[in-house]
Design a protein around this motif. Structure first.
Motif, PDB file in Angstrom:
ATOM      1  N   TYR A 105       6.569   8.208  26.210  1.00 27.73           N
ATOM      2  CA  TYR A 105       6.572   7.154  25.205  1.00 27.73           C
ATOM      3  C   TYR A 105       5.135   6.700  24.923  1.00 27.73           C
ATOM      4  O   TYR A 105       4.359   6.463  25.852  1.00 27.73           O
ATOM      5  N   TYR A 106       4.831   6.605  23.654  1.00 32.49           N
ATOM      6  CA  TYR A 106       3.495   6.254  23.202  1.00 32.49           C
ATOM      7  C   TYR A 106       3.558   5.055  22.258  1.00 32.49           C
ATOM      8  O   TYR A 106       4.475   4.946  21.443  1.00 32.49           O
ATOM      9  N   CYS A 107       2.563   4.213  22.330  1.00 32.22           N
ATOM     10  CA  CYS A 107       2.422   3.171  21.315  1.00 32.22           C
ATOM     11  C   CYS A 107       1.194   3.496  20.472  1.00 32.22           C
ATOM     12  O   CYS A 107       0.327   4.285  20.874  1.00 32.22           O
ATOM     13  N   ASN A 108       1.139   2.904  19.301  1.00 28.81           N
ATOM     14  CA  ASN A 108      -0.017   3.088  18.441  1.00 28.81           C
ATOM     15  C   ASN A 108       0.023   2.055  17.329  1.00 28.81           C
ATOM     16  O   ASN A 108       1.064   1.427  17.074  1.00 28.81           O
ATOM     17  N   ARG A 109      -1.100   1.887  16.711  1.00 35.29           N
ATOM     18  CA  ARG A 109      -1.144   1.119  15.481  1.00 35.29           C
ATOM     19  C   ARG A 109      -0.478   1.962  14.406  1.00 35.29           C
ATOM     20  O   ARG A 109      -0.754   3.170  14.307  1.00 35.29           O
ATOM     21  N   ASP A 110       0.395   1.372  13.611  1.00 43.16           N
ATOM     22  CA  ASP A 110       1.174   2.139  12.647  1.00 43.16           C
ATOM     23  C   ASP A 110       0.285   2.957  11.718  1.00 43.16           C
ATOM     24  O   ASP A 110       0.542   4.142  11.470  1.00 43.16           O
ATOM     25  N   ARG A 111      -0.780   2.381  11.237  1.00 45.43           N
ATOM     26  CA  ARG A 111      -1.619   3.089  10.258  1.00 45.43           C
ATOM     27  C   ARG A 111      -2.400   4.235  10.889  1.00 45.43           C
ATOM     28  O   ARG A 111      -2.936   5.063  10.166  1.00 45.43           O
ATOM     29  N   ASN A 112      -2.477   4.286  12.220  1.00 44.32           N
ATOM     30  CA  ASN A 112      -3.233   5.348  12.892  1.00 44.32           C
ATOM     31  C   ASN A 112      -2.354   6.509  13.359  1.00 44.32           C
ATOM     32  O   ASN A 112      -2.861   7.448  13.969  1.00 44.32           O
ATOM     33  N   ARG A 113      -1.075   6.442  13.068  1.00 45.74           N
ATOM     34  CA  ARG A 113      -0.165   7.393  13.717  1.00 45.74           C
ATOM     35  C   ARG A 113      -0.427   8.837  13.297  1.00 45.74           C
ATOM     36  O   ARG A 113      -0.019   9.769  13.988  1.00 45.74           O
ATOM     37  N   TYR A 114      -1.105   9.074  12.190  1.00 43.72           N
ATOM     38  CA  TYR A 114      -1.396  10.443  11.768  1.00 43.72           C
ATOM     39  C   TYR A 114      -2.737  10.938  12.305  1.00 43.72           C
ATOM     40  O   TYR A 114      -3.114  12.073  12.038  1.00 43.72           O
ATOM     41  N   ASP A 115      -3.436  10.089  13.040  1.00 41.80           N
ATOM     42  CA  ASP A 115      -4.708  10.471  13.629  1.00 41.80           C
ATOM     43  C   ASP A 115      -4.474  10.943  15.060  1.00 41.80           C
ATOM     44  O   ASP A 115      -4.233  10.125  15.946  1.00 41.80           O
ATOM     45  N   PRO A 116      -4.576  12.247  15.321  1.00 43.11           N
ATOM     46  CA  PRO A 116      -4.273  12.757  16.670  1.00 43.11           C
ATOM     47  C   PRO A 116      -5.146  12.140  17.745  1.00 43.11           C
ATOM     48  O   PRO A 116      -4.713  12.008  18.896  1.00 43.11           O
ATOM     49  N   SER A 117      -6.376  11.757  17.388  1.00 45.78           N
ATOM     50  CA  SER A 117      -7.290  11.225  18.405  1.00 45.78           C
ATOM     51  C   SER A 117      -6.989   9.772  18.762  1.00 45.78           C
ATOM     52  O   SER A 117      -7.580   9.228  19.696  1.00 45.78           O
ATOM     53  N   SER A 118      -6.078   9.151  18.047  1.00 49.22           N
ATOM     54  CA  SER A 118      -5.820   7.728  18.278  1.00 49.22           C
ATOM     55  C   SER A 118      -4.763   7.475  19.337  1.00 49.22           C
ATOM     56  O   SER A 118      -4.602   6.343  19.776  1.00 49.22           O
ATOM     57  N   TRP A 119      -4.065   8.516  19.765  1.00 46.18           N
ATOM     58  CA  TRP A 119      -2.971   8.318  20.700  1.00 46.18           C
ATOM     59  C   TRP A 119      -3.471   8.210  22.134  1.00 46.18           C
ATOM     60  O   TRP A 119      -4.418   8.875  22.518  1.00 46.18           O
ATOM     61  N   GLY A 120      -2.800   7.369  22.916  1.00 51.45           N
ATOM     62  CA  GLY A 120      -3.126   7.228  24.323  1.00 51.45           C
ATOM     63  C   GLY A 120      -2.406   8.262  25.172  1.00 51.45           C
ATOM     64  O   GLY A 120      -1.875   9.241  24.651  1.00 51.45           O
TER      65      GLY A 120
END
Length: 119
Positions: A95-110
């Motif tokens: 399970y991952y969280c993210n800022r909604d607008r960043n979800r298409y940026d692969p480098s933004s995921w934890g």
């Protein structure tokens, strides 16, 4: 770069509950729409939207979790939560969280947090 630190995963029996947390290292958290995604085990699995919460607290859920999962946020703690009840083996995923607008940026995921539900 905003950092996302997920925690709270673990091994639980079917029917059990878990509460995931995601701390976001930004002072602008209160303005972010946030999402929880998951990726099930196995080759070719795509991230699946689990839940979304807007900056003003509106929520929506994936069909597979409606009525079982609840997303919430604490702006004072820059944290978004996912309360998961009546867990099923098919909820097993990272399970991952993210800022909604960043979800298409692969480098933004934890790193995510692993949830395993045994039958």
């Amino acid at each position: 770069q905003v950092q996302l630190v997920e925690s709270g995963g673990g091994l639980v029996q079917a029917g059990g509950s878990l509460r995931l947390s995601c701390v976001v290292t930004t002072t602008a958290f209160r303005m972010y729409d946030m999402v929880w995604y998951r990726r099930a085990p196995g080759p070719g699995q795509q991230r699946e939207l689990v839940a979304r919460i807007t900056s003003i607290g509106a929520t929506n859920y994936g069909d597979s979790v409606k009525g079982r999962f609840t997303i919430s946020r604490d702006n004072a703690k820059s944290t978004v939560y996912l309360e998961m009840n009546r867990l099923k083996p098919e909820d097993t995923a990272i399970y991952y969280c993210n800022r909604d607008r960043n979800r298409y940026d692969p480098s933004s995921w934890g790193q995510g947090t692993q949830v395993t539900v045994s039958s």
